[in-house]
Motif scaffolding. Structure first.
Motif, mmCIF file in Angstrom:
data_model
loop_
_atom_site.group_PDB
_atom_site.id
_atom_site.type_symbol
_atom_site.label_atom_id
_atom_site.label_comp_id
_atom_site.label_asym_id
_atom_site.label_seq_id
_atom_site.Cartn_x
_atom_site.Cartn_y
_atom_site.Cartn_z
ATOM 1 N N MET A 121 0.825 -1.185 0.000
ATOM 2 C CA MET A 121 0.000 0.000 0.000
ATOM 3 C C MET A 121 0.874 1.255 0.000
ATOM 4 S SD MET A 121 -3.525 -1.092 0.667
ATOM 5 C CE MET A 121 -4.128 0.495 0.642
ATOM 6 N N GLY A 122 2.152 1.085 -0.206
ATOM 7 C CA GLY A 122 3.011 2.250 -0.313
ATOM 8 C C GLY A 122 3.206 2.955 1.004
ATOM 9 N N ASN A 123 3.022 4.251 1.008
ATOM 10 C CA ASN A 123 3.245 5.066 2.196
ATOM 11 C C ASN A 123 1.959 5.377 2.948
ATOM 12 O OD1 ASN A 123 5.991 5.179 1.690
ATOM 13 N ND2 ASN A 123 5.772 6.952 0.359
ATOM 14 N N LEU A 124 0.898 4.632 2.691
ATOM 15 C CA LEU A 124 -0.359 4.880 3.392
ATOM 16 C C LEU A 124 -0.305 4.281 4.786
ATOM 17 C CD1 LEU A 124 -3.036 4.123 0.647
ATOM 18 C CD2 LEU A 124 -2.253 6.339 1.450
ATOM 19 N N GLY A 125 -0.611 5.102 5.759
ATOM 20 C CA GLY A 125 -0.662 4.637 7.137
ATOM 21 C C GLY A 125 -2.087 4.310 7.527
ATOM 22 N N PHE A 126 -2.254 3.928 8.773
ATOM 23 C CA PHE A 126 -3.578 3.553 9.277
ATOM 24 C C PHE A 126 -4.565 4.709 9.172
ATOM 25 C CE2 PHE A 126 -6.630 3.291 12.789
ATOM 26 C CZ PHE A 126 -7.291 2.123 12.418
ATOM 27 N N GLU A 166 -4.582 7.319 7.098
ATOM 28 C CA GLU A 166 -4.974 7.588 5.712
ATOM 29 C C GLU A 166 -5.972 6.565 5.210
ATOM 30 O OE1 GLU A 166 -1.801 7.529 6.721
ATOM 31 O OE2 GLU A 166 -1.029 9.548 6.339
ATOM 32 N N ILE A 167 -5.734 5.297 5.526
ATOM 33 C CA ILE A 167 -6.654 4.236 5.099
ATOM 34 C C ILE A 167 -8.009 4.416 5.756
ATOM 35 C CG2 ILE A 167 -7.084 1.747 5.189
ATOM 36 C CD1 ILE A 167 -4.062 1.352 4.899
ATOM 37 N N VAL A 187 -9.377 7.248 6.751
ATOM 38 C CA VAL A 187 -10.038 8.388 6.102
ATOM 39 C C VAL A 187 -10.612 7.970 4.753
ATOM 40 C CG1 VAL A 187 -9.643 10.658 5.049
ATOM 41 C CG2 VAL A 187 -8.702 10.150 7.308
ATOM 42 N N ILE A 188 -9.862 7.221 3.976
ATOM 43 C CA ILE A 188 -10.346 6.746 2.673
ATOM 44 C C ILE A 188 -11.584 5.876 2.852
ATOM 45 C CG2 ILE A 188 -9.784 5.250 0.714
ATOM 46 C CD1 ILE A 188 -6.882 6.289 0.992
ATOM 47 N N MET A 189 -11.583 4.992 3.843
ATOM 48 C CA MET A 189 -12.733 4.122 4.075
ATOM 49 C C MET A 189 -13.961 4.926 4.506
ATOM 50 S SD MET A 189 -10.881 0.844 5.817
ATOM 51 C CE MET A 189 -12.318 -0.175 5.861
ATOM 52 N N ILE A 190 -13.770 5.936 5.332
ATOM 53 C CA ILE A 190 -14.896 6.772 5.768
ATOM 54 C C ILE A 190 -15.463 7.551 4.586
ATOM 55 C CG2 ILE A 190 -15.513 8.784 7.164
ATOM 56 C CD1 ILE A 190 -13.602 7.680 9.325
ATOM 57 N N VAL A 191 -14.599 8.103 3.750
ATOM 58 C CA VAL A 191 -15.062 8.829 2.564
ATOM 59 C C VAL A 191 -15.817 7.883 1.642
ATOM 60 C CG1 VAL A 191 -14.300 10.030 0.476
ATOM 61 C CG2 VAL A 191 -13.312 10.627 2.689
ATOM 62 N N ALA A 192 -15.315 6.673 1.425
ATOM 63 C CA ALA A 192 -15.993 5.697 0.575
ATOM 64 C C ALA A 192 -17.354 5.341 1.156
ATOM 65 C CB ALA A 192 -15.141 4.445 0.422
ATOM 66 N N LEU A 193 -17.430 5.204 2.453
ATOM 67 C CA LEU A 193 -18.705 4.889 3.106
ATOM 68 C C LEU A 193 -19.715 6.022 2.906
ATOM 69 C CD1 LEU A 193 -20.260 2.912 4.891
ATOM 70 C CD2 LEU A 193 -19.323 4.082 6.877
ATOM 71 N N VAL A 194 -19.247 7.249 3.022
ATOM 72 C CA VAL A 194 -20.142 8.400 2.847
ATOM 73 C C VAL A 194 -20.577 8.527 1.389
ATOM 74 C CG1 VAL A 194 -20.246 10.931 2.909
ATOM 75 C CG2 VAL A 194 -19.282 9.668 4.835
#
Length: 71
Positions: free
Chosen positions: A1-6, A8-9, A11-18
């Motif tokens: 996943m490169g330089n993505l930390g917990f 960032e992941i 935040v991405i999951m929350i945005v996808a959920l919204v």
């Protein structure tokens, strides 16, 4: 996943959920998984074909390099 930390992941999951909603996320994940599997299968197929063609060409060059008595 490169330089993505917990964080960032998360935040991405929350945005996808919204954006997609809880009902669409499983379907979206399933489709993405299927697309990734198909991409890997196609990549492996291409790699296998290129390797086969390259080994056939090497084999032909070796056969041409042999003296006529060994052919």
């Amino acid at each position: 996943m490169g330089n993505l930390g917990f964080t960032e992941i998360l935040v991405i999951m929350i945005v996808a959920l919204v954006v997609f909603g809880p009902n669409k996320l499983p379907e979206l994940g399933r489709s993405m998984g299927q697309a990734i599997r198909e991409f890997r299968k196609a990549t492996q197929s291409i790699t296998t074909e290129v390797t086969r063609v390259a080994s056939d060409e090497v084999r032909e060059k070796i056969d041409k390099a042999k003296p006529p008595a060994e052919r």
